[in-house]
Scaffold this motif. Sequence first.
Motif, PDB file in Angstrom:
ATOM      1  N   GLY A  39      13.692  38.015 123.405  1.00  7.86           N
ATOM      2  CA  GLY A  39      14.020  36.660 123.801  1.00  7.86           C
ATOM      3  C   GLY A  39      12.798  35.767 123.840  1.00  7.86           C
ATOM      4  N   VAL A  40      12.996  34.480 123.575  1.00 10.61           N
ATOM      5  CA  VAL A  40      11.888  33.521 123.553  1.00 10.61           C
ATOM      6  C   VAL A  40      11.216  33.452 124.921  1.00 10.61           C
ATOM      7  CG1 VAL A  40      11.268  31.091 123.261  1.00 10.61           C
ATOM      8  CG2 VAL A  40      12.943  32.145 121.725  1.00 10.61           C
ATOM      9  N   GLY A  41       9.898  33.577 124.922  1.00 16.34           N
ATOM     10  CA  GLY A  41       9.140  33.452 126.164  1.00 16.34           C
ATOM     11  C   GLY A  41       9.012  34.723 126.968  1.00 16.34           C
ATOM     12  N   GLN A  42       9.653  35.800 126.512  1.00 16.92           N
ATOM     13  CA  GLN A  42       9.505  37.069 127.209  1.00 16.92           C
ATOM     14  C   GLN A  42       8.194  37.757 126.798  1.00 16.92           C
ATOM     15  OE1 GLN A  42      11.665  37.897 129.696  1.00 16.92           O
ATOM     16  NE2 GLN A  42      12.461  35.858 129.197  1.00 16.92           N
ATOM     17  N   ALA A  43       7.871  38.836 127.495  1.00 21.55           N
ATOM     18  CA  ALA A  43       6.538  39.436 127.369  1.00 21.55           C
ATOM     19  C   ALA A  43       6.199  39.843 125.936  1.00 21.55           C
ATOM     20  CB  ALA A  43       6.435  40.640 128.304  1.00 21.55           C
ATOM     21  N   LEU A  44       7.087  40.595 125.291  1.00 20.40           N
ATOM     22  CA  LEU A  44       6.797  41.094 123.950  1.00 20.40           C
ATOM     23  C   LEU A  44       6.767  39.957 122.931  1.00 20.40           C
ATOM     24  CD1 LEU A  44       6.196  43.538 122.210  1.00 20.40           C
ATOM     25  CD2 LEU A  44       8.659  43.922 121.970  1.00 20.40           C
ATOM     26  N   SER A  45       7.685  39.006 123.066  1.00 21.68           N
ATOM     27  CA  SER A  45       7.724  37.873 122.141  1.00 21.68           C
ATOM     28  C   SER A  45       6.475  37.019 122.252  1.00 21.68           C
ATOM     29  CB  SER A  45       8.957  37.012 122.421  1.00 21.68           C
ATOM     30  OG  SER A  45      10.140  37.768 122.259  1.00 21.68           O
ATOM     31  N   LEU A  46       6.046  36.740 123.482  1.00 19.24           N
ATOM     32  CA  LEU A  46       4.834  35.944 123.687  1.00 19.24           C
ATOM     33  C   LEU A  46       3.621  36.664 123.116  1.00 19.24           C
ATOM     34  CD1 LEU A  46       3.493  33.444 124.892  1.00 19.24           C
ATOM     35  CD2 LEU A  46       3.259  34.703 127.048  1.00 19.24           C
ATOM     36  N   LEU A  47       3.574  37.973 123.302  1.00 16.14           N
ATOM     37  CA  LEU A  47       2.456  38.750 122.768  1.00 16.14           C
ATOM     38  C   LEU A  47       2.436  38.711 121.239  1.00 16.14           C
ATOM     39  CD1 LEU A  47       0.069  40.569 123.476  1.00 16.14           C
ATOM     40  CD2 LEU A  47       1.625  42.535 123.355  1.00 16.14           C
ATOM     41  N   ARG A  48       3.599  38.759 120.603  1.00 14.28           N
ATOM     42  CA  ARG A  48       3.658  38.691 119.139  1.00 14.28           C
ATOM     43  C   ARG A  48       3.233  37.315 118.623  1.00 14.28           C
ATOM     44  NH1 ARG A  48       8.741  42.491 117.064  1.00 14.28           N
ATOM     45  NH2 ARG A  48       8.046  44.360 118.212  1.00 14.28           N
ATOM     46  N   PHE A  49       3.694  36.273 119.282  1.00 12.18           N
ATOM     47  CA  PHE A  49       3.265  34.927 118.895  1.00 12.18           C
ATOM     48  C   PHE A  49       1.759  34.774 119.083  1.00 12.18           C
ATOM     49  CE2 PHE A  49       7.572  33.931 118.381  1.00 12.18           C
ATOM     50  CZ  PHE A  49       7.724  32.623 117.955  1.00 12.18           C
ATOM     51  N   TYR A  50       1.236  35.331 120.153  1.00 11.16           N
ATOM     52  CA  TYR A  50      -0.191  35.270 120.452  1.00 11.16           C
ATOM     53  C   TYR A  50      -1.004  35.995 119.375  1.00 11.16           C
ATOM     54  CZ  TYR A  50      -4.484  35.976 123.222  1.00 11.16           C
ATOM     55  OH  TYR A  50      -5.778  36.003 123.667  1.00 11.16           O
ATOM     56  N   ALA A  51      -0.564  37.211 119.015  1.00  9.87           N
ATOM     57  CA  ALA A  51      -1.274  37.978 117.985  1.00  9.87           C
ATOM     58  C   ALA A  51      -1.217  37.275 116.631  1.00  9.87           C
ATOM     59  CB  ALA A  51      -0.669  39.381 117.877  1.00  9.87           C
ATOM     60  N   LEU A  52      -0.054  36.720 116.302  1.00  5.60           N
ATOM     61  CA  LEU A  52       0.069  35.976 115.047  1.00  5.60           C
ATOM     62  C   LEU A  52      -0.841  34.752 115.049  1.00  5.60           C
ATOM     63  CD1 LEU A  52       3.939  36.087 114.537  1.00  5.60           C
ATOM     64  CD2 LEU A  52       2.252  37.013 112.950  1.00  5.60           C
ATOM     65  N   HIS A  53      -0.892  34.066 116.184  1.00  7.06           N
ATOM     66  CA  HIS A  53      -1.625  32.795 116.250  1.00  7.06           C
ATOM     67  C   HIS A  53      -3.139  32.976 116.217  1.00  7.06           C
ATOM     68  CE1 HIS A  53      -1.981  28.529 117.032  1.00  7.06           C
ATOM     69  NE2 HIS A  53      -2.877  28.772 117.959  1.00  7.06           N
ATOM     70  N   ILE A  54      -3.651  34.024 116.839  1.00 10.16           N
ATOM     71  CA  ILE A  54      -5.108  34.140 116.955  1.00 10.16           C
ATOM     72  C   ILE A  54      -5.731  35.104 115.950  1.00 10.16           C
ATOM     73  CG2 ILE A  54      -4.941  33.626 119.418  1.00 10.16           C
ATOM     74  CD1 ILE A  54      -5.800  36.592 119.875  1.00 10.16           C
ATOM     75  N   VAL A  55      -4.919  35.969 115.325  1.00  9.87           N
ATOM     76  CA  VAL A  55      -5.512  36.967 114.415  1.00  9.87           C
ATOM     77  C   VAL A  55      -4.870  36.939 113.031  1.00  9.87           C
ATOM     78  CG1 VAL A  55      -6.006  39.406 114.022  1.00  9.87           C
ATOM     79  CG2 VAL A  55      -6.112  38.495 116.341  1.00  9.87           C
ATOM     80  N   MET A  56      -3.602  37.250 112.963  1.00  3.47           N
ATOM     81  CA  MET A  56      -2.966  37.523 111.666  1.00  3.47           C
ATOM     82  C   MET A  56      -2.912  36.299 110.758  1.00  3.47           C
ATOM     83  SD  MET A  56       0.133  39.987 112.952  1.00  3.47           S
ATOM     84  CE  MET A  56      -0.194  41.383 114.040  1.00  3.47           C
ATOM     85  N   VAL A  57      -2.368  35.196 111.262  1.00  2.00           N
ATOM     86  CA  VAL A  57      -2.235  33.998 110.431  1.00  2.00           C
ATOM     87  C   VAL A  57      -3.596  33.371 110.118  1.00  2.00           C
ATOM     88  CG1 VAL A  57      -1.180  31.726 110.206  1.00  2.00           C
ATOM     89  CG2 VAL A  57       0.103  33.595 111.263  1.00  2.00           C
ATOM     90  N   PRO A  58      -4.494  33.182 111.108  1.00  3.02           N
ATOM     91  CA  PRO A  58      -5.805  32.606 110.769  1.00  3.02           C
ATOM     92  C   PRO A  58      -6.595  33.433 109.760  1.00  3.02           C
ATOM     93  CG  PRO A  58      -5.459  32.509 113.129  1.00  3.02           C
ATOM     94  CD  PRO A  58      -4.347  33.334 112.560  1.00  3.02           C
ATOM     95  N   LEU A  59      -6.547  34.750 109.886  1.00  2.00           N
ATOM     96  CA  LEU A  59      -7.267  35.599 108.943  1.00  2.00           C
ATOM     97  C   LEU A  59      -6.689  35.458 107.544  1.00  2.00           C
ATOM     98  CD1 LEU A  59      -9.481  37.680 108.533  1.00  2.00           C
ATOM     99  CD2 LEU A  59      -7.826  39.477 109.095  1.00  2.00           C
ATOM    100  N   THR A  60      -5.365  35.399 107.441  1.00  2.00           N
ATOM    101  CA  THR A  60      -4.729  35.209 106.142  1.00  2.00           C
ATOM    102  C   THR A  60      -5.076  33.844 105.553  1.00  2.00           C
ATOM    103  OG1 THR A  60      -2.882  36.589 106.887  1.00  2.00           O
ATOM    104  CG2 THR A  60      -2.536  35.287 104.896  1.00  2.00           C
ATOM    105  N   VAL A  61      -5.073  32.805 106.381  1.00  2.00           N
ATOM    106  CA  VAL A  61      -5.443  31.458 105.921  1.00  2.00           C
ATOM    107  C   VAL A  61      -6.883  31.445 105.427  1.00  2.00           C
ATOM    108  CG1 VAL A  61      -5.889  29.088 106.673  1.00  2.00           C
ATOM    109  CG2 VAL A  61      -3.769  30.236 107.332  1.00  2.00           C
ATOM    110  N   LEU A  62      -7.774  32.107 106.144  1.00  2.00           N
ATOM    111  CA  LEU A  62      -9.184  32.137 105.743  1.00  2.00           C
ATOM    112  C   LEU A  62      -9.360  32.843 104.401  1.00  2.00           C
ATOM    113  CD1 LEU A  62     -12.101  31.501 106.456  1.00  2.00           C
ATOM    114  CD2 LEU A  62     -12.194  33.673 107.705  1.00  2.00           C
ATOM    115  N   LEU A  63      -8.694  33.964 104.216  1.00  2.00           N
ATOM    116  CA  LEU A  63      -8.810  34.710 102.955  1.00  2.00           C
ATOM    117  C   LEU A  63      -8.216  33.909 101.793  1.00  2.00           C
ATOM    118  CD1 LEU A  63      -7.921  38.329 104.157  1.00  2.00           C
ATOM    119  CD2 LEU A  63     -10.177  37.441 103.540  1.00  2.00           C
ATOM    120  N   LEU A  64      -7.068  33.290 102.017  1.00  2.00           N
ATOM    121  CA  LEU A  64      -6.462  32.477 100.961  1.00  2.00           C
ATOM    122  C   LEU A  64      -7.309  31.237 100.659  1.00  2.00           C
ATOM    123  CD1 LEU A  64      -2.631  32.611 101.743  1.00  2.00           C
ATOM    124  CD2 LEU A  64      -3.831  33.658  99.833  1.00  2.00           C
ATOM    125  N   SER A  65      -7.987  30.700 101.670  1.00  2.00           N
ATOM    126  CA  SER A  65      -8.874  29.555 101.443  1.00  2.00           C
ATOM    127  C   SER A  65     -10.048  29.952 100.555  1.00  2.00           C
ATOM    128  CB  SER A  65      -9.391  29.015 102.780  1.00  2.00           C
ATOM    129  OG  SER A  65      -8.339  28.513 103.563  1.00  2.00           O
TER     130      SER A  65
END
Length: 206
Positions: free
Chosen positions: A163-189
């Motif tokens: 569910g939105v805002g629950q512990a696991l969901s927030l952690l996944r959004f957090y991991a995507l936001h600070i590691v996975m997506v930025p790293l992918t953007v940097l490599l593609l750049s």
Amino acid sequence: MIADFLKHLFPRVVLEKNLRLGYTFCLGGLAFSAFLVMLASGMLLLVYYQPTPERAFNSVLFLESSVWGGAYLRSLHRLTSHALLVLLFLHTLRVILTGAYHRPRQLNWVIGMLLLLLCVFEAYTGYLLPMDQLAYWATQTGMELLLTAPFGGLLRSLLVPDGVGQALSLLRFYALHIVMVPLTVLLLSLLHFYRVRKNKGVLPYL
């Protein structure tokens, strides 16, 4: 690829006519600069942010009210994210209007569109992190809209399994936001700038 990327950012020689200011001057470079500012400000925000449903909102309040420069830092991060998306849309529009996506730049066009979509997704994942009412309902609306897309149910279950805002969901959004997506953007750049130089892009070098 990294060597060509650095040569593109810091060329030894550039044609004089390419240094004249124009209405589309260095939109891609400005977008990448905004991305770097976001990385720097985001890493500083990590010092105080706590990615749990119980503490996320209070940690943001503490950052803004009790940390010297905290409110400025968060505003810088947010406003730079807006600037990044605006610059990317303008850069994409310039490429379309000038036909810069034609041969031999088709691959770089695909890379650029992936970068645009990833940056939009990056903004979306960051929207939930403050865990206020606006963040919750905006994310909830996005998840409901996702159900209308092909494989939307599968994607929703991966992003918000509890569910939105629950512990696991927030952690996944957090991991995507600070590691996975930025790293992918940097490599593609890196790859994007490399292809611009290899294809003798809009700024031909001597």
